[in-house]
Design an enzyme around this catalytic site. Structure first.
Site, mmCIF file in Angstrom:
data_model
loop_
_atom_site.group_PDB
_atom_site.id
_atom_site.type_symbol
_atom_site.label_atom_id
_atom_site.label_comp_id
_atom_site.label_asym_id
_atom_site.label_seq_id
_atom_site.Cartn_x
_atom_site.Cartn_y
_atom_site.Cartn_z
ATOM 1 N N ASP A 83 -1.201 -9.515 8.522
ATOM 2 C CA ASP A 83 -1.097 -8.852 7.216
ATOM 3 C C ASP A 83 -0.133 -7.682 7.424
ATOM 4 O O ASP A 83 -0.510 -6.524 7.336
ATOM 5 C CB ASP A 83 -2.483 -8.378 6.753
ATOM 6 C CG ASP A 83 -2.490 -7.951 5.289
ATOM 7 O OD1 ASP A 83 -1.402 -7.915 4.682
ATOM 8 O OD2 ASP A 83 -3.583 -7.654 4.762
ATOM 9 N N GLU B 204 5.648 -12.215 1.035
ATOM 10 C CA GLU B 204 6.034 -11.327 -0.063
ATOM 11 C C GLU B 204 7.299 -10.564 0.309
ATOM 12 O O GLU B 204 7.269 -9.700 1.174
ATOM 13 C CB GLU B 204 4.881 -10.355 -0.359
ATOM 14 C CG GLU B 204 3.569 -11.062 -0.655
ATOM 15 C CD GLU B 204 2.347 -10.197 -0.317
ATOM 16 O OE1 GLU B 204 2.198 -9.111 -0.897
ATOM 17 O OE2 GLU B 204 1.550 -10.609 0.536
ATOM 18 N N ARG C 297 0.799 -1.238 0.000
ATOM 19 C CA ARG C 297 0.000 0.000 0.000
ATOM 20 C C ARG C 297 0.824 1.277 0.000
ATOM 21 O O ARG C 297 1.887 1.341 0.612
ATOM 22 C CB ARG C 297 -0.914 0.005 1.227
ATOM 23 C CG ARG C 297 -1.968 -1.078 1.162
ATOM 24 C CD ARG C 297 -2.759 -1.184 2.454
ATOM 25 N NE ARG C 297 -3.798 -2.216 2.319
ATOM 26 C CZ ARG C 297 -3.565 -3.518 2.399
ATOM 27 N NH1 ARG C 297 -2.351 -3.953 2.633
ATOM 28 N NH2 ARG C 297 -4.546 -4.393 2.222
ATOM 29 N N HIS D 51 3.186 -12.734 -5.523
ATOM 30 C CA HIS D 51 2.064 -12.919 -4.590
ATOM 31 C C HIS D 51 1.535 -14.353 -4.616
ATOM 32 O O HIS D 51 0.326 -14.580 -4.746
ATOM 33 C CB HIS D 51 0.965 -11.916 -4.936
ATOM 34 C CG HIS D 51 0.132 -11.483 -3.773
ATOM 35 N ND1 HIS D 51 -0.608 -12.352 -3.015
ATOM 36 C CD2 HIS D 51 -0.077 -10.253 -3.243
ATOM 37 C CE1 HIS D 51 -1.249 -11.679 -2.075
ATOM 38 N NE2 HIS D 51 -0.940 -10.402 -2.188
ATOM 39 N N HIS E 170 -0.952 -2.582 -4.378
ATOM 40 C CA HIS E 170 -0.374 -3.441 -5.412
ATOM 41 C C HIS E 170 -0.381 -2.804 -6.807
ATOM 42 O O HIS E 170 -0.733 -3.441 -7.795
ATOM 43 C CB HIS E 170 -1.095 -4.790 -5.449
ATOM 44 C CG HIS E 170 -0.887 -5.619 -4.209
ATOM 45 N ND1 HIS E 170 0.223 -5.520 -3.406
ATOM 46 C CD2 HIS E 170 -1.666 -6.581 -3.624
ATOM 47 C CE1 HIS E 170 0.132 -6.372 -2.404
ATOM 48 N NE2 HIS E 170 -1.007 -7.028 -2.502
HETATM 49 C C1 GLA Z 1 -1.526 -8.312 0.307
HETATM 50 C C2 GLA Z 1 -2.103 -7.309 1.223
HETATM 51 C C3 GLA Z 1 -3.372 -7.816 1.800
HETATM 52 C C4 GLA Z 1 -4.332 -8.224 0.728
HETATM 53 C C5 GLA Z 1 -3.704 -9.203 -0.202
HETATM 54 C C6 GLA Z 1 -4.606 -9.513 -1.357
HETATM 55 O O1 GLA Z 1 -0.980 -9.374 0.972
HETATM 56 O O2 GLA Z 1 -1.219 -6.922 2.247
HETATM 57 O O3 GLA Z 1 -3.954 -6.860 2.624
HETATM 58 O O4 GLA Z 1 -4.700 -7.089 -0.017
HETATM 59 O O5 GLA Z 1 -2.475 -8.697 -0.671
HETATM 60 O O6 GLA Z 1 -5.908 -9.788 -0.977
#
Ligand code: GLA
Length: 387
Positions: free
Chosen positions: A287, A353, A116, A215, A141
């Site tokens: 996350d 990631e 983000r 991803h 993304h």
């Molecule tokens: C990344 C983001 C998550 C989500 C996934 C896709 O990992 O950090 O918040 O958006 O991609 O769903």
């Protein structure tokens, strides 16, 4: 702070590989029985604008990889368990339409900026750029049509014992709001030991920001086999970057010690998943970006290990990047049916990631993601498999 492994243009060109190509000919022979052979391709579907999408099959050292020209997507990745039984350990679909209409980035290449950017906005050299906003107020993304939704030019190669694909995509100046024409080249290599290496390279004609990643949604028990809460995960990081309610880093680098975020010693993903930590409630699980103890390095160093106890399948990740986003599949909600015909529910996979920290363009004290004309962005992540 420097981007890892910046080199001048000439150096990058000299490192280019003389690769053979299949020309335009489709070769549909299955790659399953090939070992270190030339990758083969077959049709996978056609986009609404008439563009044909292909699926490439590669095999080497016991690892089988299927890659789409759409999004550079790893459509499947098959590895054996301790008894030699293969499973596809990457979530995906068996058809192009599902990828186009409803994929949460399954297996895709992510760009121009992985994760983000707060407010979908950043300022570089005194100019403020407004990006495509696709996640509340933020850009996620790469925006509404990121590199995961572009068709890449794919060129197969074999080099000594290695086999692989070069994927090329040129992102126009202004695309999704980003400045500069970005020429991206991603190389997927399968080694004779069955390792999957990803090398990302990019150049620009105007100062810009770049943060490329992959991803893949991992389930080492096999896609569609249920939760990954039993997978044991270790991450070599003493700190992580807490986020606000929009999942944008607050700027803090908090210690993992004494929190559910401590994966310095391997533990099952599910062990502390319901610990009620405010950060987990916010993200519906994990996350977050882990601040890798090794920092930016010249060459890939080991940063994470994932192991599925029943099959014994193990994934080890090495990278030169400073961060690792561990996402516990929180938004999978049972509405998608995957490659093998099974439904994907929350926590049925996880993503690891390798990346620069989210929202780095708005945090001057985070390692820089700025790329300038004359420089080459170059970073490598290595996935090793065992059982
Ligand atoms: C990344 C983001 C998550 C989500 C996934 C896709 O990992 O950090 O918040 O958006 O991609 O769903």
């Amino acid at each position: 702070m420097e981007l890892n492994r910046r080199t001048v243009l000439a150096g990058a060109a000299a490192a280019g590989v003389a690769a053979g190509t299949l020309g335009g000919t489709a070769q549909a022979a299955p790659a399953h029985h090939r070992r270190g052979g030339r990758p083969v391709r077959e049709p996978f579907g056609t986009l609404a604008d008439g563009t044909r999408v292909h699926r490439w099959s590669l095999e080497n050292g016991g690892t089988r990889l299927h890659v789409l020209s759409y999004g550079g997507i790893v459509q499947s990745l098959e590895i054996p368990d301790r008894h030699g039984r293969y499973a596809d350990v990457a979530l995906g679909f068996d058809n192009l339409d599902d990828y186009v209409s409803s994929s949460p980035y399954f297996g895709a290449l992510i760009g121009r900026y992985g994760n983000r950017i707060g407010g979908g906005r950043f300022t570089l050299d005194g100019t403020t750029y407004q990006l495509s906003v696709n996640d509340g107020d933020n850009s996620l993304h790469g925006g509404a049509k990121g590199f995961d939704k572009r068709v890449w030019d794919v060129e197969p190669f074999t080099e000594g014992p290695d086999t692989g694909l070069h994927l090329h995509y040129t992102s126009a100046d202004g695309e999704m709001g980003y400045p500069g024409t970005l020429r991206a080249k991603v190389t997927y290599t399968l080694t004779r030991h069955g390792e999957w290496h990803i090398t990302y390279e990019a150049t620009t004609d105007k100062a810009t920001v770049v943060n490329l990643t992959s991803h893949v949604y991992w389930n080492l028990g096999g896609e569609g086999s249920g939760t990954v809460e039993d997978h044991e995960l270790a991450i070599a990081a003493s700190r992580y970057t807490p986020t606000d309610t929009g999942l944008i880093p607050t700027g803090e680098r908090a210690r993992v010690a004494g929190t559910p975020f401590d994966f310095r010693r391997a533990k099952p993903v599910g062990r502390d998943l319901r610990a009620g930590h405010e950060q987990q409630v916010r993200a519906k699980g994990y996350d977050h970006n882990w601040v890798l103890d090794k920092g930016v390095t010249e060459t890939p160093e080991h940063v994470a290990t994932l192991r599925e106890p029943r099959s014994g399948r193990t994934l080890r990740i090495a990278t030169d990047q400073p961060g690792l986003q561990f996402y516990s599949g929180n938004f999978l909600d049972g509405t998608l049916t995957g490659t093998g015909g099974r439904t994907y529910r929350q926590g049925d996979a996880l993503c690891l990631e390798t990346q620069h920290f989210p929202d780095s363009p708005n945090h001057p004290d985070f390692p820089s993601t700025v790329l300038r004309p004359g420089e080459t962005y170059r970073t490598t992540t290595v996935h090793s498999f065992g059982a």
